[in-house]
Every structure is written in C-alpha cells, then in structure tokens.
Design a protein around this motif. Structure first.
Motif, mmCIF file in Angstrom:
data_model
loop_
_atom_site.group_PDB
_atom_site.id
_atom_site.type_symbol
_atom_site.label_atom_id
_atom_site.label_comp_id
_atom_site.label_asym_id
_atom_site.label_seq_id
_atom_site.Cartn_x
_atom_site.Cartn_y
_atom_site.Cartn_z
ATOM 1 N N ARG A 49 -36.233 89.239 59.980
ATOM 2 C CA ARG A 49 -36.385 90.848 60.137
ATOM 3 C C ARG A 49 -36.954 91.143 61.338
ATOM 4 N N VAL A 50 -38.202 90.014 61.733
ATOM 5 C CA VAL A 50 -38.854 90.154 63.198
ATOM 6 C C VAL A 50 -37.958 89.779 64.243
ATOM 7 N N LEU A 51 -37.083 88.838 64.374
ATOM 8 C CA LEU A 51 -36.039 88.497 65.166
ATOM 9 C C LEU A 51 -35.025 89.580 65.270
ATOM 10 N N GLU A 52 -34.766 90.233 64.404
ATOM 11 C CA GLU A 52 -33.736 91.271 64.413
ATOM 12 C C GLU A 52 -34.244 92.382 65.002
ATOM 13 N N GLU A 53 -35.394 92.592 64.784
ATOM 14 C CA GLU A 53 -36.282 93.832 65.349
ATOM 15 C C GLU A 53 -36.452 93.619 66.987
ATOM 16 N N GLU A 54 -36.472 92.280 67.455
ATOM 17 C CA GLU A 54 -36.653 91.974 68.882
ATOM 18 C C GLU A 54 -35.093 92.069 69.268
ATOM 19 N N ASN A 55 -34.121 92.076 68.452
ATOM 20 C CA ASN A 55 -32.765 92.208 68.960
ATOM 21 C C ASN A 55 -32.238 90.804 69.338
ATOM 22 N N LEU A 56 -32.828 89.667 68.958
ATOM 23 C CA LEU A 56 -32.567 88.190 69.185
ATOM 24 C C LEU A 56 -31.470 88.091 68.149
ATOM 25 N N ILE A 57 -31.445 88.402 67.056
ATOM 26 C CA ILE A 57 -30.345 87.913 66.067
ATOM 27 C C ILE A 57 -29.608 89.394 65.372
ATOM 28 N N GLU A 58 -28.790 89.209 64.716
ATOM 29 C CA GLU A 58 -28.198 90.343 64.075
ATOM 30 C C GLU A 58 -27.334 89.817 62.774
ATOM 31 N N PRO A 59 -27.299 90.609 61.373
ATOM 32 C CA PRO A 59 -26.822 89.994 60.240
ATOM 33 C C PRO A 59 -25.225 90.155 60.497
ATOM 34 N N SER A 60 -24.652 89.250 59.879
ATOM 35 C CA SER A 60 -23.238 89.412 59.744
ATOM 36 C C SER A 60 -23.035 88.927 58.281
ATOM 37 N N SER A 61 -21.657 89.176 57.550
ATOM 38 C CA SER A 61 -21.500 88.933 56.244
ATOM 39 C C SER A 61 -21.451 87.456 55.965
ATOM 40 N N GLN A 62 -21.463 86.647 57.072
ATOM 41 C CA GLN A 62 -21.540 85.002 56.717
ATOM 42 C C GLN A 62 -23.038 84.532 56.775
ATOM 43 N N GLY A 63 -24.029 85.432 57.522
ATOM 44 C CA GLY A 63 -25.433 85.125 57.807
ATOM 45 C C GLY A 63 -25.768 85.587 59.048
ATOM 46 N N ALA A 64 -27.019 85.034 59.661
ATOM 47 C CA ALA A 64 -27.520 85.573 60.894
ATOM 48 C C ALA A 64 -26.821 84.947 61.925
ATOM 49 N N ILE A 65 -26.581 85.934 62.970
ATOM 50 C CA ILE A 65 -25.942 85.217 64.373
ATOM 51 C C ILE A 65 -26.740 85.765 65.556
ATOM 52 N N THR A 66 -26.754 85.124 66.516
ATOM 53 C CA THR A 66 -27.408 85.315 67.992
ATOM 54 C C THR A 66 -26.607 86.903 68.557
ATOM 55 N N THR A 67 -27.709 87.573 69.236
ATOM 56 C CA THR A 67 -27.078 88.461 69.961
ATOM 57 C C THR A 67 -26.877 88.159 71.540
ATOM 58 N N ASP A 68 -26.649 89.134 72.582
ATOM 59 C CA ASP A 68 -26.355 88.927 73.848
ATOM 60 C C ASP A 68 -27.776 88.648 74.479
ATOM 61 N N HIS A 69 -28.920 89.061 73.913
ATOM 62 C CA HIS A 69 -30.208 88.996 74.216
ATOM 63 C C HIS A 69 -30.763 87.548 74.213
ATOM 64 N N THR A 70 -30.390 86.926 73.154
ATOM 65 C CA THR A 70 -30.852 85.538 72.797
ATOM 66 C C THR A 70 -30.870 84.476 73.789
ATOM 67 N N ALA A 71 -29.787 84.320 74.535
ATOM 68 C CA ALA A 71 -29.800 83.391 75.798
ATOM 69 C C ALA A 71 -30.899 83.742 76.770
ATOM 70 N N GLU A 72 -31.127 84.940 77.294
ATOM 71 C CA GLU A 72 -32.260 85.388 78.232
ATOM 72 C C GLU A 72 -33.698 84.935 77.647
#
Length: 101
Positions: A49-72
């Motif tokens: 939840r914390v990582l999602e609030e920071e826009n570093l991950i997002e939920p998907s139907s298969q599980g958590a995935i990274t976002t465009d902001h993760t690499a930076e």
C-alpha cells in the motif's frame, strides 16, 4: 527517541525488500512475498500500500507490478541513502574527553 528511528529504518527496509521482489518477480502476489520473506501477510500488504501510494507499484489481476516511476526511484535511491547516512553520522555526539590529572 532512537527506538522510533530504528523502527522506521526496519519498516523502510521491509518496504524496499518488497519493492525489490516486485521488480525481480513481477507480477507477484502477497502470499508468495509473505512466504519468501517471512513477513506476515498484513505487513506485506501494508508495504504494498505504501509503495502504491508512492506510485512505485500498481496492482494487477496477477499481482503487484512496477510503474514508470520505479526505475527513476531506484536510480536515486543509493544517493539518497548515502545522504541520510551522512546526516546520521553528523549527528553523533562524541564522548567528552577524559579529564587530565
């Protein structure tokens, strides 16, 4: 006072471990992360939840995935951690010199 800092560092360590697992295994779910890290489900869920609030991950139907902001974020992480360690070193209070006889 230091106890709170230690708890925050422990929590940050958990958040970063969960993020690392998402980066390396995406998509990944709570149960797998909990089994592999030994953290209880509710702690993994909180970290996600914390990582999602920071826009570093997002939920998907298969599980958590990274976002465009993760690499930076990952690129900047070492420098930010080094800066924080340096600040903590600067906070040290040297022991008082012993009185000369």
């Amino acid at each position: 006072m230091i106890d709170r800092l230690e708890k925050e560092v422990d929590m940050l360590e958990r958040h970063l471990q969960v993020l690392r697992m998402v980066i390396e295994n995406e998509p990944i779910g709570i149960v797998k992360m909990s089994n592999e890290t030994g953290y209880p489900h509710h702690k993994v869920r909180y970290s996600l939840r914390v990582l999602e609030e920071e826009n570093l991950i997002e939920p998907s139907s298969q599980g958590a995935i990274t976002t465009d902001h993760t690499a930076e974020f990952v690129e900047d992480l070492d420098e930010k951690l080094d800066d924080t360690v340096e600040k903590l070193r600067d906070m040290r209070i040297e022991s008082a010199p012993e009185a000369e006889n």
